[in-house]
Design a protein around this motif. Structure first.
Motif, PDB file in Angstrom:
ATOM      1  N   VAL A 124       0.837  -1.203   0.000  1.00 49.69           N
ATOM      2  CA  VAL A 124       0.000   0.000   0.000  1.00 49.69           C
ATOM      3  C   VAL A 124       0.873   1.255   0.000  1.00 49.69           C
ATOM      4  O   VAL A 124       0.656   2.195  -0.777  1.00 49.69           O
ATOM      5  N   LEU A 125       1.883   1.262   0.853  1.00 47.54           N
ATOM      6  CA  LEU A 125       2.736   2.446   0.960  1.00 47.54           C
ATOM      7  C   LEU A 125       3.510   2.694  -0.322  1.00 47.54           C
ATOM      8  O   LEU A 125       3.662   3.850  -0.759  1.00 47.54           O
ATOM      9  N   TYR A 126       4.009   1.644  -0.933  1.00 47.07           N
ATOM     10  CA  TYR A 126       4.744   1.818  -2.182  1.00 47.07           C
ATOM     11  C   TYR A 126       3.847   2.428  -3.263  1.00 47.07           C
ATOM     12  O   TYR A 126       4.285   3.274  -4.063  1.00 47.07           O
ATOM     13  N   LYS A 127       2.586   1.990  -3.306  1.00 43.48           N
ATOM     14  CA  LYS A 127       1.656   2.552  -4.283  1.00 43.48           C
ATOM     15  C   LYS A 127       1.446   4.043  -4.021  1.00 43.48           C
ATOM     16  O   LYS A 127       1.394   4.848  -4.960  1.00 43.48           O
ATOM     17  N   LEU A 128       1.326   4.402  -2.743  1.00 39.38           N
ATOM     18  CA  LEU A 128       1.124   5.812  -2.404  1.00 39.38           C
ATOM     19  C   LEU A 128       2.374   6.636  -2.673  1.00 39.38           C
ATOM     20  O   LEU A 128       2.319   7.701  -3.300  1.00 39.38           O
ATOM     21  N   HIS A 158      -6.415   2.775  -5.487  1.00 42.00           N
ATOM     22  CA  HIS A 158      -7.466   1.753  -5.517  1.00 42.00           C
ATOM     23  C   HIS A 158      -6.966   0.395  -5.026  1.00 42.00           C
ATOM     24  O   HIS A 158      -7.180  -0.633  -5.664  1.00 42.00           O
ATOM     25  N   HIS A 159      -6.281   0.414  -3.877  1.00 39.22           N
ATOM     26  CA  HIS A 159      -5.816  -0.855  -3.305  1.00 39.22           C
ATOM     27  C   HIS A 159      -6.977  -1.542  -2.596  1.00 39.22           C
ATOM     28  O   HIS A 159      -7.624  -0.963  -1.718  1.00 39.22           O
ATOM     29  N   ASP A 160      -7.251  -2.779  -2.969  1.00 41.19           N
ATOM     30  CA  ASP A 160      -8.312  -3.570  -2.338  1.00 41.19           C
ATOM     31  C   ASP A 160      -7.739  -4.959  -2.093  1.00 41.19           C
ATOM     32  O   ASP A 160      -7.811  -5.849  -2.941  1.00 41.19           O
ATOM     33  N   GLY A 161      -7.118  -5.128  -0.910  1.00 41.44           N
ATOM     34  CA  GLY A 161      -6.394  -6.357  -0.631  1.00 41.44           C
ATOM     35  C   GLY A 161      -7.048  -7.207   0.434  1.00 41.44           C
ATOM     36  O   GLY A 161      -8.223  -7.036   0.783  1.00 41.44           O
ATOM     37  N   THR A 162      -6.273  -8.109   0.982  1.00 40.39           N
ATOM     38  CA  THR A 162      -6.765  -9.016   2.012  1.00 40.39           C
ATOM     39  C   THR A 162      -6.993  -8.295   3.330  1.00 40.39           C
ATOM     40  O   THR A 162      -7.986  -8.545   4.030  1.00 40.39           O
ATOM     41  N   PRO A 173      11.309  -3.577  -5.094  1.00 40.95           N
ATOM     42  CA  PRO A 173       9.936  -3.857  -5.522  1.00 40.95           C
ATOM     43  C   PRO A 173       9.025  -2.636  -5.536  1.00 40.95           C
ATOM     44  O   PRO A 173       8.034  -2.618  -6.277  1.00 40.95           O
ATOM     45  N   ALA A 174       9.339  -1.609  -4.765  1.00 41.56           N
ATOM     46  CA  ALA A 174       8.477  -0.420  -4.746  1.00 41.56           C
ATOM     47  C   ALA A 174       8.443   0.276  -6.088  1.00 41.56           C
ATOM     48  O   ALA A 174       7.443   0.916  -6.451  1.00 41.56           O
ATOM     49  N   THR A 175       9.510   0.153  -6.865  1.00 44.88           N
ATOM     50  CA  THR A 175       9.622   0.939  -8.093  1.00 44.88           C
ATOM     51  C   THR A 175       8.704   0.442  -9.205  1.00 44.88           C
ATOM     52  O   THR A 175       8.550   1.127 -10.223  1.00 44.88           O
ATOM     53  N   ARG A 176       8.076  -0.720  -9.028  1.00 43.55           N
ATOM     54  CA  ARG A 176       7.160  -1.219 -10.060  1.00 43.55           C
ATOM     55  C   ARG A 176       5.944  -0.312 -10.226  1.00 43.55           C
ATOM     56  O   ARG A 176       5.230  -0.382 -11.237  1.00 43.55           O
ATOM     57  N   TYR A 177       5.692   0.573  -9.244  1.00 45.86           N
ATOM     58  CA  TYR A 177       4.530   1.447  -9.310  1.00 45.86           C
ATOM     59  C   TYR A 177       4.855   2.835  -9.854  1.00 45.86           C
ATOM     60  O   TYR A 177       3.964   3.692  -9.917  1.00 45.86           O
ATOM     61  N   ARG A 178       6.080   3.064 -10.237  1.00 51.59           N
ATOM     62  CA  ARG A 178       6.452   4.389 -10.721  1.00 51.59           C
ATOM     63  C   ARG A 178       5.613   4.780 -11.945  1.00 51.59           C
ATOM     64  O   ARG A 178       5.361   3.957 -12.827  1.00 51.59           O
ATOM     65  N   GLY A 179       5.204   6.037 -11.943  1.00 53.99           N
ATOM     66  CA  GLY A 179       4.403   6.532 -13.043  1.00 53.99           C
ATOM     67  C   GLY A 179       2.998   5.967 -13.079  1.00 53.99           C
ATOM     68  O   GLY A 179       2.303   6.092 -14.094  1.00 53.99           O
ATOM     69  N   GLY A 180       2.573   5.349 -11.988  1.00 50.02           N
ATOM     70  CA  GLY A 180       1.242   4.757 -11.936  1.00 50.02           C
ATOM     71  C   GLY A 180       1.157   3.372 -12.540  1.00 50.02           C
ATOM     72  O   GLY A 180       0.052   2.819 -12.664  1.00 50.02           O
ATOM     73  N   ALA A 181       2.294   2.785 -12.894  1.00 48.30           N
ATOM     74  CA  ALA A 181       2.286   1.430 -13.448  1.00 48.30           C
ATOM     75  C   ALA A 181       1.759   0.435 -12.421  1.00 48.30           C
ATOM     76  O   ALA A 181       1.971   0.590 -11.218  1.00 48.30           O
ATOM     77  N   HIS A 182       1.066  -0.594 -12.921  1.00 45.88           N
ATOM     78  CA  HIS A 182       0.551  -1.692 -12.104  1.00 45.88           C
ATOM     79  C   HIS A 182      -0.490  -1.265 -11.076  1.00 45.88           C
ATOM     80  O   HIS A 182      -0.762  -1.988 -10.122  1.00 45.88           O
ATOM     81  N   LEU A 183      -1.075  -0.082 -11.251  1.00 49.20           N
ATOM     82  CA  LEU A 183      -2.194   0.340 -10.411  1.00 49.20           C
ATOM     83  C   LEU A 183      -3.494   0.104 -11.174  1.00 49.20           C
ATOM     84  O   LEU A 183      -3.542   0.298 -12.397  1.00 49.20           O
ATOM     85  N   PRO A 184      -4.577  -0.284 -10.477  1.00 46.31           N
ATOM     86  CA  PRO A 184      -5.873  -0.391 -11.170  1.00 46.31           C
ATOM     87  C   PRO A 184      -6.278   0.959 -11.734  1.00 46.31           C
ATOM     88  O   PRO A 184      -5.994   2.015 -11.152  1.00 46.31           O
TER      89      PRO A 184
END
Length: 471
Positions: free
Chosen positions: A173-177, A206-210, A449-460
């Motif tokens: 969640v934090l990495y996405k933010l 839009h994180h919707d996890g366990t 692993p946090a960098t996979r979300y850069r630029g909004g990548a891999h976000l719903p």
């Protein structure tokens, strides 16, 4: 940072602190001229910050707990009498004051992923990174005290490995933010057009996890580091896998140098398994340094510290489920506990040990695995051995006396380490904490692993509700 070919490894130098009276040197708050009881005073922290920066420290590492040590003797009474991490204040709240009187000192802040929601912490730590201009690290912990669990509505301590499952999603969640919610150029500050920020460059996660559901977007704009330097404190198997994936700096230890080296090797292996480089992770450990201008002076200091050390404090800190002091010293441990070798948080024992043998290590400061007692040259020799032979990258300097421990190190040891090329002569005025430790810029490396979300990548693209509304 690790040494490049032909250069000596430079020591990462932190002071180990906590916003309380008795952190991990129990009984020593009573030493003459010790400042420990001033921890509620903001001047304590600002004076300490100036001292550490003048002495070239990389950071102050702030420990924390969110419960009392109430297992030993069936209550928190011993801990309360000892001042053992109670009273205890929030570590993050002293950081702005320390940052205001310094320009370079870094801050490692301990915070638990188990009991408080991620969105609020993401905002808080980004605020601190802004205020410090990129000098913040986060020590990720999962909280081990049963009382901590009960303080947040649980009946008992959350099971160890499950805490790491929670932490795994918490960091996601934090990495996405931190990494994915804002583009670096989102703020335009266009006065003529009355546009402060571009909505097209700021997005919900839009994180919707366990365990967590967080819409976003992140409220603070990107900080200098975006993600704070990620510390973890661990030596367990679950913690090692977690550290190998996420940690940039691991605060670890062990009863022996050999066990410490095994932990370092295991976490480096886990880092490679997670797609990172083995050298992406640095290792720091507690180190005791008692220095004098002569060996006799250093030995006398150690003797004084031993005199004040409280065995009860160490017993309570370990969380022993039985009280060995209630039995004759010749009693064998197997006669008073059904446990076959592991009790409390750290201590292991041979069931054939007597109570007297078992108690001998509690409050004995000389049993610290990384301990240097002597002249500046003797201490520097030991620190170089820790770097080159043990394989650590830095130390959290154990405080026996506030501020004499830090002052002695600065006045006597720092000049020798600088002369030997183990400490920088001065700060780089443009460094963030991450750049100082790794020498490779403010932001996380691409292998993290946090960098996979850069630029909004891999976000719903949107939450299900929003998608339905669009349709």
């Amino acid at each position: 940072m690790s040494a490049v070919p032909g250069e000596k490894k430079r020591l990462v130098l932190n002071l180990f602190e906590m916003n309380c009276v008795s952190h991990i040197t129990h009984g020593l708050w009573r030493l003459p001229d010790n400042n420990r009881e001033r921890f509620n005073d903001l001047d304590y922290w600002t004076e300490l910050a100036r001292l550490l920066e003048d002495g070239g420290f990389d950071a102050v590492f702030l420990a924390d707990v969110i419960g009392t040590y109430d297992v030993f003797r069936g209550s928190a009474d011993t801990s309360i009498r000892e001042g053992l991490q109670i009273p205890n204040n929030d570590p993050a709240l002293v950081v702005p004051a320390m940052a205001a009187v310094t320009q370079h000192l870094g801050f490692g802040i301990t915070f638990s992923t188990t009991y408080e929601p991620p969105f609020a912490w993401a905002r808080r730590v980004s605020t601190l990174d802004h205020l410090t201009k990129g000098r913040v690290g986060w020590n990720v912990v999962t909280s081990y005290l049963p009382n901590a669990a009960r303080n947040f509505g649980h009946d008992d301590e959350v099971e160890h490995d499950h805490r790491y499952e929670l932490a795994e999603e918490y960091l996601d969640v934090l990495y996405k933010l931190w990494e994915g919610s804002w583009d670096d150029d989102a703020i335009t500050a266009d006065r003529d057009g009355n546009v402060f920020a571009d909505p097209a460059k700021i997005r919900p996660i839009h994180h919707d996890g366990t365990y967590f559901k967080v819409e976003g977007p992140h409220l603070p704009s990107p900080t200098r580091q975006r993600t704070p330097v990620i510390f973890t404190a661990t030596a367990s198997d679950a913690g090692s896998a977690f550290a190998g994936k996420h940690a940039e700096v691991v605060f670890t230890g062990g009863a022996t140098v050999e066990s410490l080296q095994e932990t370092i090797a295991r976490i480096r292996k886990e880092a490679v398994a997670a797609g990172r480089e083995a050298d992406d992770v640095r290792f720091i450990t507690i180190a005791g340094v008692i220095v004098g201008r002569t060996q006799q002076e250093a030995d006398a200091k150690l003797a004084t510290f031993q005199e004040y050390a409280s065995q009860d404090g160490y017993l309570a800190h370990t969380g022993l489920p039985f009280d060995p002091t209630a039995f004759p010293p010749e009693t064998k441990l197997q006669e008073i506990t059904a446990d076959d070798g592991g009790v409390g948080r750290w201590k292991t024992f041979d069931p054939e040990q007597t109570v007297g043998e078992f108690l001998a290590g509690f409050g004995d400061l000389s049993t610290q695995p990384l301990l240097a007692v002597g002249t500046p040259e003797v201490v520097a020799d030991e620190i170089e051995r820790w770097l080159d032979e043990v394989g650590i990258d830095g130390i959290n300097l154990l405080q026996y006396h506030s501020y004499d421990t830090a002052r002695d190190f600065i006045e006597l040891v720092v000049p020798v380490l600088r002369e030997r090329g183990r400490l920088r002569a001065s700060y780089d005025v443009h460094e963030s904490l991450r750049a100082r430790i790794f020498g490779a810029g403010d932001r996380l490396p691409d292998t993290h692993p946090a960098t996979r979300y850069r630029g909004g990548a891999h976000l719903p693209d949107a939450s299900p509700t929003k998608k339905e509304a669009i349709q």
